[in-house]
Design an enzyme around this catalytic site. Sequence first.
Site, PDB file in Angstrom:
ATOM      1  N   TYR A 187      38.449  43.275  11.528  1.00 19.63           N
ATOM      2  CA  TYR A 187      39.605  43.750  10.779  1.00 19.63           C
ATOM      3  C   TYR A 187      39.536  45.275  10.674  1.00 19.63           C
ATOM      4  CZ  TYR A 187      42.883  44.783   7.156  1.00 19.63           C
ATOM      5  OH  TYR A 187      43.929  45.340   6.476  1.00 19.63           O
ATOM      6  N   ARG A 203      38.648  44.685 -17.751  1.00 21.79           N
ATOM      7  CA  ARG A 203      38.007  45.174 -16.519  1.00 21.79           C
ATOM      8  C   ARG A 203      36.705  44.412 -16.256  1.00 21.79           C
ATOM      9  NH1 ARG A 203      34.681  49.180 -16.670  1.00 21.79           N
ATOM     10  NH2 ARG A 203      35.887  50.516 -18.042  1.00 21.79           N
ATOM     11  N   ASP A 241      33.190  37.299   6.834  1.00 24.25           N
ATOM     12  CA  ASP A 241      34.601  37.396   6.468  1.00 24.25           C
ATOM     13  C   ASP A 241      35.250  36.081   6.918  1.00 24.25           C
ATOM     14  OD1 ASP A 241      37.331  37.867   6.303  1.00 24.25           O
ATOM     15  OD2 ASP A 241      37.194  39.953   6.969  1.00 24.25           O
ATOM     16  N   LYS A 300      45.794  36.419   2.074  1.00 24.03           N
ATOM     17  CA  LYS A 300      46.226  35.654   3.240  1.00 24.03           C
ATOM     18  C   LYS A 300      46.403  34.172   2.882  1.00 24.03           C
ATOM     19  CE  LYS A 300      45.729  39.752   4.893  1.00 24.03           C
ATOM     20  NZ  LYS A 300      44.550  40.217   5.603  1.00 24.03           N
TER      21      LYS A 300
HETATM   22  C1  LIG Z   1      43.736  41.360   5.616  1.00 27.68           C
HETATM   23  C2  LIG Z   1      42.309  41.239   5.966  1.00 27.68           C
HETATM   24  C3  LIG Z   1      41.333  41.977   5.286  1.00 27.68           C
HETATM   25  C4  LIG Z   1      41.674  43.000   4.218  1.00 27.68           C
HETATM   26  O1  LIG Z   1      42.255  42.420   3.095  1.00 27.68           O
HETATM   27  P1  LIG Z   1      43.323  43.154   2.142  1.00 27.68           P
HETATM   28  O2  LIG Z   1      43.614  42.122   1.130  1.00 27.68           O
HETATM   29  O3  LIG Z   1      44.470  43.559   3.001  1.00 27.68           O
HETATM   30  O4  LIG Z   1      42.627  44.359   1.585  1.00 27.68           O
HETATM   31  C5  LIG Z   1      40.005  41.782   5.661  1.00 27.68           C
HETATM   32  N1  LIG Z   1      39.664  40.923   6.643  1.00 27.68           N
HETATM   33  C6  LIG Z   1      40.583  40.212   7.318  1.00 27.68           C
HETATM   34  C7  LIG Z   1      40.148  39.271   8.387  1.00 27.68           C
HETATM   35  C8  LIG Z   1      41.927  40.350   7.004  1.00 27.68           C
HETATM   36  O5  LIG Z   1      42.845  39.640   7.690  1.00 27.68           O
END
Ligand SMILES: *Cc1c(COP(=O)(O)O)cnc(C)c1O
Length: 371
Positions: free
Chosen positions: A99, A47, A170, A195
């Site tokens: 998001y 962890r 982000d 992603k």
């Molecule tokens: C998918 C996404 C998230 C969240 O990520 P997860 O891995 O699904 O928790 C945050 N910001 C953007 C722009 C995203 O496309």
Amino acid sequence: MKLETIAIHAGNHPDEHTKAVIQPITLSSTFERAEDGSYPQGYMYTRLDNPNRRSLELVLSKLESGADACAFSSGNAAGTAVFQALEPGSHVLAPDDMYHGLRNSLLLVFKGVLEVDFIDMTNNELIQSSIKSNTKLIWLETPSNPLLKVSDIRQISNIAKPKDILIAVDNTFATPVIQAPIFYGADLVMHSTTKYLGGHSDVLGGALICKENNTFWQKIRTIQQLSGAVPAPFDCYMTVRGIKTLPYRMKGHMENAKALAKFLDAHPKVEKVHFPGLESHPQYEVIKKQLCGPGAMLSFLVKDGEKAAQAVCNKVKIFTQATSLGGVESLLEHRASVEGPNTLTPKNLIRVSVGLEHIDDLVADIEQALA
Ligand SMILES: *Cc1c(COP(=O)(O)O)cnc(C)c1O
């Protein structure tokens, strides 16, 4: 070193015993202590740290030119860790187009803990006038989801710096291949590695990268280790594996996205295309300075409204109607119905993650679905 080289080599520790070229997966949850009580390799318990997580964090911090990185079990866990690290009562400025999972984290999980205003992050005067005495964080998502709005990170960080306000970006839609937020003044970069970084729609993960290893960052590290939303060693391995081809995948994704955007932009049944590669994009001047490419996410408005948009989603054959993005397969979705009742997303909007299939097949598929 250049990004293509970093993506392949950074953080990979070949195995000393077997000389395996690719670092093995260390599944052990615990590590043996030496007689003097120390931990010879610095690992104690998974962890807290693990060889595969350390490799992932290393390549991520190098890709973003950061000082350090923390890997999480999802993008939402990474974003939420930033909100958790703020003092209660802090004011946060967040994008009005953001998001929805992190928007809901701010609205539901941090209700009564943080004060939040959702504003248009392409309007620098509005950002300036929305700052309060307790503003501690400006959260940017650029290009934004799902309208592909682009914020000027340099200008916004110039507004925030004199007031000691943190800038977090982000960078999921852009990836480090086309946007370097730290270079433009960001303190923190966030990714949903689910992603483009993972890249194959088969592993969930998230990450934060810092510009400086300061006390705020130490708090984030503590939250990672104590809250325990950490990725499994196998997930770290999968993400590192995906990252190796990221720069080359992005080239293909972007080439396809440019062609598809051009096709949609000229189509009589399409009202509007949101794509950073089109000169008609409202922030095209910022895009030219800040992005080395348009990315491969786009959204478009279908002329005949919500029903017509849903019909297009139902008629595609190569595109898959599914949420998420950044995989090798093309996805599209009717976004408003995914985001739920409090969404500002237009009802006739379709969001597209352009994959790596041949562009002729993608265009033909959209063409027959729009017909
Ligand atoms: C998918 C996404 C998230 C969240 O990520 P997860 O891995 O699904 O928790 C945050 N910001 C953007 C722009 C995203 O496309």
